[in-house]
Design an enzyme around this catalytic site. Sequence first.
Site, mmCIF file in Angstrom:
data_model
loop_
_atom_site.group_PDB
_atom_site.id
_atom_site.type_symbol
_atom_site.label_atom_id
_atom_site.label_comp_id
_atom_site.label_asym_id
_atom_site.label_seq_id
_atom_site.Cartn_x
_atom_site.Cartn_y
_atom_site.Cartn_z
ATOM 1 N N LYS A 181 102.767 47.168 11.526
ATOM 2 C CA LYS A 181 103.632 46.202 12.190
ATOM 3 C C LYS A 181 102.750 45.364 13.117
ATOM 4 O O LYS A 181 102.469 45.762 14.244
ATOM 5 C CB LYS A 181 104.701 46.929 13.018
ATOM 6 C CG LYS A 181 106.040 46.177 13.139
ATOM 7 C CD LYS A 181 105.976 44.831 13.772
ATOM 8 C CE LYS A 181 105.789 44.920 15.281
ATOM 9 N NZ LYS A 181 105.584 43.566 15.861
ATOM 10 N N GLU A 257 96.488 53.052 22.927
ATOM 11 C CA GLU A 257 95.460 52.244 23.596
ATOM 12 C C GLU A 257 96.222 51.199 24.392
ATOM 13 O O GLU A 257 96.817 50.292 23.799
ATOM 14 C CB GLU A 257 94.552 51.593 22.555
ATOM 15 C CG GLU A 257 93.675 52.563 21.795
ATOM 16 C CD GLU A 257 92.640 53.214 22.685
ATOM 17 O OE1 GLU A 257 92.012 54.179 22.239
ATOM 18 O OE2 GLU A 257 92.449 52.751 23.827
ATOM 19 N N CYS A 291 91.534 43.678 26.585
ATOM 20 C CA CYS A 291 91.937 44.808 27.438
ATOM 21 C C CYS A 291 90.789 45.294 28.309
ATOM 22 O O CYS A 291 90.997 45.919 29.331
ATOM 23 C CB CYS A 291 92.410 45.965 26.575
ATOM 24 S SG CYS A 291 91.125 46.546 25.446
ATOM 25 N N GLU A 389 97.916 43.959 35.449
ATOM 26 C CA GLU A 389 97.118 43.337 34.389
ATOM 27 C C GLU A 389 97.604 41.906 34.170
ATOM 28 O O GLU A 389 98.770 41.691 33.833
ATOM 29 C CB GLU A 389 97.248 44.143 33.095
ATOM 30 C CG GLU A 389 96.424 43.585 31.952
ATOM 31 C CD GLU A 389 96.556 44.400 30.695
ATOM 32 O OE1 GLU A 389 97.688 44.643 30.249
ATOM 33 O OE2 GLU A 389 95.511 44.820 30.159
HETATM 34 N N1 NAD Z 1 93.446 49.670 25.235
HETATM 35 C C1 NAD Z 1 93.168 48.868 24.217
HETATM 36 O O1 NAD Z 1 92.314 49.159 23.356
HETATM 37 C C2 NAD Z 1 93.895 47.562 24.083
HETATM 38 C C3 NAD Z 1 93.415 46.638 23.154
HETATM 39 C C4 NAD Z 1 94.086 45.397 23.038
HETATM 40 C C5 NAD Z 1 95.201 45.105 23.813
HETATM 41 N N2 NAD Z 1 95.642 46.050 24.685
HETATM 42 C C6 NAD Z 1 96.794 45.757 25.522
HETATM 43 O O2 NAD Z 1 97.821 45.085 24.757
HETATM 44 C C7 NAD Z 1 98.545 44.197 25.622
HETATM 45 C C8 NAD Z 1 98.608 42.816 24.988
HETATM 46 O O3 NAD Z 1 99.139 42.935 23.683
HETATM 47 P P1 NAD Z 1 100.704 42.645 23.394
HETATM 48 O O4 NAD Z 1 101.256 41.638 24.367
HETATM 49 O O5 NAD Z 1 100.841 42.395 21.931
HETATM 50 O O6 NAD Z 1 101.357 44.057 23.733
HETATM 51 P P2 NAD Z 1 102.894 44.470 23.490
HETATM 52 O O7 NAD Z 1 103.002 45.830 24.000
HETATM 53 O O8 NAD Z 1 103.814 43.415 23.986
HETATM 54 O O9 NAD Z 1 103.048 44.480 21.874
HETATM 55 C C9 NAD Z 1 102.150 45.219 21.090
HETATM 56 C C10 NAD Z 1 102.839 45.525 19.763
HETATM 57 O O10 NAD Z 1 103.935 46.402 20.011
HETATM 58 C C11 NAD Z 1 105.112 45.889 19.408
HETATM 59 N N3 NAD Z 1 106.246 46.361 20.195
HETATM 60 C C12 NAD Z 1 106.744 45.823 21.335
HETATM 61 N N4 NAD Z 1 107.795 46.551 21.796
HETATM 62 C C13 NAD Z 1 107.958 47.596 20.902
HETATM 63 C C14 NAD Z 1 108.868 48.696 20.788
HETATM 64 N N5 NAD Z 1 109.836 48.875 21.698
HETATM 65 N N6 NAD Z 1 108.749 49.541 19.732
HETATM 66 C C15 NAD Z 1 107.783 49.350 18.817
HETATM 67 N N7 NAD Z 1 106.891 48.330 18.858
HETATM 68 C C16 NAD Z 1 106.979 47.466 19.895
HETATM 69 C C17 NAD Z 1 104.914 44.391 19.427
HETATM 70 O O11 NAD Z 1 105.758 43.763 18.499
HETATM 71 C C18 NAD Z 1 103.438 44.296 19.070
HETATM 72 O O12 NAD Z 1 103.271 44.413 17.674
HETATM 73 C C19 NAD Z 1 97.772 44.170 26.936
HETATM 74 O O13 NAD Z 1 98.400 45.037 27.856
HETATM 75 C C20 NAD Z 1 96.414 44.746 26.570
HETATM 76 O O14 NAD Z 1 95.762 45.393 27.655
HETATM 77 C C21 NAD Z 1 95.007 47.265 24.859
HETATM 78 O O1 2VS Z 2 91.297 44.056 23.795
HETATM 79 C C1 2VS Z 2 90.825 45.173 23.548
HETATM 80 C C2 2VS Z 2 89.692 45.426 22.735
HETATM 81 C C3 2VS Z 2 89.550 46.609 22.087
HETATM 82 C C4 2VS Z 2 88.357 46.856 21.352
HETATM 83 C C5 2VS Z 2 88.228 47.937 20.534
HETATM 84 O O2 2VS Z 2 89.250 48.776 20.290
HETATM 85 C C6 2VS Z 2 86.952 48.268 19.870
HETATM 86 O O3 2VS Z 2 85.928 47.577 20.102
HETATM 87 O O4 2VS Z 2 86.963 49.240 19.066
#
Ligand code: NAD
Ligand code: 2VS
Length: 485
Positions: A181, A257, A291, A389
């Site tokens: 998804k 993550e 992130c 964030e």
């Molecule tokens: N730790 C990491 O490796 C990492 C990497 C990249 C991004 N992020 C984090 O992701 C966030 C940005 O991405 P975003 O805005 O897409 O995040 P988000 O949580 O809004 O959405 C992420 C995914 O989850 C889905 N989703 C949302 N609500 C849901 C629910 N109730 N049930 C199931 N699926 C659901 C969304 O449709 C999307 O596909 C930031 O907080 C960033 O820090 C973390």
């Molecule tokens: O925005 C977050 C980036 C994540 C990066 C990885 O998960 C990776 O380098 O494996």
Amino acid sequence: MVQTVAQTHHARLFIDGAFVESSAGKRFVNINPATEEELGWVEEATKEDVDRAVQAARRALQGPWGRLSIPERIRLVRRIGDLILERREEFARLETLDTGKPYWVAYEHEIPRAAYNFHFFADYLHSVGTEAYQLDAGQLHYAIRRPVGVVGLITPWNLPMVLLTWKMAPALAMGNTVVVKPAELTPLSATLLAEVIKEAGIPDGVVNVVHGFGPNSAGAFLVEHPGVNAISFTGETTTGKTIMANASRNLKRLSFELGGKNPNIIFADADLDEAIDMTLRSSFHNQGEVCLCGSRIYVERPVYEEFLDRFVKRTKELVVGDPFDPKTFVGPLISREHLERVMGYVEIARNEGRILIGGKQPEGLTRGYYLEPTIVVDMPDTCRVMKEEVFGPVVTVSPFDTEEEVIARANDTEYGLSATVWTTNLKRAHRVAHQLEVGMVWINTWFLRDLRTPFGGMKQSGIGREGGMHSVEFYSELTNITVKL
Ligand SMILES: NC(=O)c1ccc[n+]([C@@H]2O[C@H](COP(=O)([O-])OP(=O)(O)OC[C@H]3O[C@@H](n4cnc5c(N)ncnc54)[C@H](O)[C@@H]3O)[C@@H](O)[C@H]2O)c1
Ligand SMILES: O=C/C=C/C=C(\O)C(=O)O
């Protein structure tokens, strides 16, 4: 000749090896963040569509895919990586259209990394074993690995291909089947990946892609589906908490993550040239929508003014604009909604601190969700901009006086994803790194990756780790067998 998503920009569902429309005829529009124009439409999966995808994935486990030898699986997983590289330009173009990230970032870095994710885990699979023990000659205990089963992969919009393949590659390498998804804001590259999956000869049902939103849509339907054994999720911490609650009903295995609010600590004895070069990246790469971005910059007081002067000067030189222009370093943010959310933090910063540069839409860029790289100073540590964030091209810079002080301030957050430490005193570097409450510390560098290492965060930044054996463990079940000899 069936048109590819690279030509149509229309994202259909991919279920049981076929590209299909929503069973309820539901579609939503996909917007190009650089122009605010419609890119195309996206089929929205219904609960029935998600169920068909999960059923197809379950069937595929019992079919040819479930009977493959490891060398045969390695060949297929490697083939996916090969085909991604063959279609590198198409992937990079779609990723740029969807996200607004500079094309050179996608073409030179992110798409090759997506291919490498498959090559890495295919090769890694050769060396995956288990364990066996003998207390005496009369008994033998040994473990075998088997796939977890059907895994839901739910991914964010900031690095769509890197993060989807970072999950899909080990999931497939360990023999699972998946239902993907992607984020609703970035459907195109996942749809092109489905074309590659088909072309690679992966059996029908092994990989399925369902587009849609989170709550009351494809994301929630997938999390709540009893036929899904595990969920690997990357996204916001708040979303993770919702998913954890919804997945608890049938005790799904979870990998999270999540968000970060990462400190970037610069000591007076750092190589300031190197620190400033890399801090530009760790602050504004991918519009700050990473992130791992070091959005809280702490500089030891003796070099604070020099750092600030040089950092501001270099930031002003960054090109903000058309993501297809090779000179561009900062493209538009992902959406109007996200730009307004980030601007909300800028207004808080304007009131509670001092904006040195940025904080507004760039001159001449009247269309597109652009924001100038923004540097904020004189912020109280208690301010929301220092605690939450922002996930945009906005960083705070604060002076500090002692090692103990900066460690305490760096740790004073609910997040615990990553940190960077700049110092030429390597004893201090390791001493500080051991005290930072994060999953990953970079010393005198940033975002340098070895895919065998544990990737992930602690506290509110995640549960579990991805990479090397950590991915193997998440995407496989162990059975221990004891024989009386
Ligand atoms: N730790 C990491 O490796 C990492 C990497 C990249 C991004 N992020 C984090 O992701 C966030 C940005 O991405 P975003 O805005 O897409 O995040 P988000 O949580 O809004 O959405 C992420 C995914 O989850 C889905 N989703 C949302 N609500 C849901 C629910 N109730 N049930 C199931 N699926 C659901 C969304 O449709 C999307 O596909 C930031 O907080 C960033 O820090 C973390
Ligand atoms: O925005 C977050 C980036 C994540 C990066 C990885 O998960 C990776 O380098 O494996």
